[in-house]
Design an enzyme around this catalytic site. Structure first.
Site: not given
Length: 311
Positions: A95, A165, A277
């Site tokens: 991420h 997210h 996602e």
């Protein structure tokens, strides 16, 4: 309105949106979707204070980048140059690194009663990524749904994979193991022990990953999903009394059923929320057979994802 002040002295703003029976709240910190109310029920997991987001968040509602999901070995090569990234997930980078976009204060560029646009400039070398990247996300309450529109531009070759997210819980409480999931996805990405794709796009037929017909999330694998699926069409999630239909321009969706939500200590337990996602595939910079995530000067990367709700 001001949501809180960071230790650096930066102010974090909270923007409230409304349209019909939908209500939403978005923070400038991490471009976070803090609340999404459908007919009075909050269907996403959020936190009440800025301090909680600094210390107790599992990416709750945030826009993650510069690269959402995992990059193997925390490195990739672009145009013959190797770029090393922060290691924050086993041997991998996850991420966007230790200080990804979820931990940045975005600029509120525009707002109306039903939409807000946030922008972020990520400088060259930010978390090891090349090029100065200018990103934006617009949240819009659109009829019976919420639409997210992303853009990204760069002044030098780089890679980018923006996603959101948010953890959904359509019941508003409890766990999501009883949520019924259906996906137009005939293939998924098998992963190794570090959750890095093997490179195969495997058929779901006859496996625990087959959601082409509806199944409760907890009916197989104890709901232990944290996998990317190749999308052929929409994704639908249902609980008694409410359904959510997700559509996207992205080629894949990471389905994460929140199995680790008690680590670190959060206000929630395992499986309290379901992440969908929408994104390009994990580790694409190291897997040339996957759709490219390379962005070059003069190009503009755009994507859209919409979540629509019906009783």
């Amino acid at each position: 309105m001001t949501f809180g002040i960071l230790p650096s002295g930066q102010s974090v703003e909270r923007v409230e949106l409304r349209a019909g029976e939908l209500r939403a709240a978005v923070l400038s910190y991490g471009a976070i979707l803090q609340r999404l109310e459908v007919a009075g029920v909050n269907v996403v997991l959020g936190l009440g204070t800025l301090q909680d987001y600094l210390t107790r968040s599992r990416y709750f509602g945030a826009v993650v980048g510069r690269y959402g999901n995992r990059i193997a070995g925390a490195r990739f090569t672009l145009d013959g140059v190797e770029h090393r990234l922060p290691v924050n997930n086993g041997p991998n980078s996850l991420h966007g690194g230790i200080e990804g976009f979820d931990k940045k204060v975005w600029t509120i560029a525009d707002r109306t009663s039903r939409s807000v646009t946030l922008t972020l400039v990520s400088p060259d070398g930010d978390q090891g990524y090349p090029g100065t990247l200018t990103a934006s996300v617009t949240y819009t309450l659109d009829g019976d749904g919420l639409r997210l529109d992303y853009t990204a531009e760069t002044d030098a070759p780089t890679v980018v994979n923006l996603t959101n997210h948010t953890y959904f819980n359509l019941a508003g409480s409890g766990d999501v193991l009883g949520h019924v999931l259906r996906m137009d996805a005939a293939r998924y990405l098998p992963v190794d022990e570090h959750k890095i794709p093997t490179g195969e796009l495997a058929p779901v037929k006859g496996t625990d990953f087959d959601f082409t017909t509806p199944h409760p999330i907890g009916a197989r694998m104890d709901g232990g999903y944290d996998h990317c699926f190749v999308l052929d069409g929409p994704v639908e999630v249902r609980v008694p009394g409410l359904a959510m239909l997700m559509t996207t321009t992205e080629p894949g969706v990471q389905v994460y059923a929140g199995g680790m939500l008690d680590r670190p200590a959060t206000p929630y337990g395992p499986h309290a929320g379901l992440c969908l996602e929408t994104q390009h595939f994990p580790d694409s910079p190291n897997q040339p057979a996957f759709p490219t995530t390379v962005l070059r000067p003069g190009e503009r990367r755009t994507s859209s994802t919409t979540y629509r709700f019906t009783a």
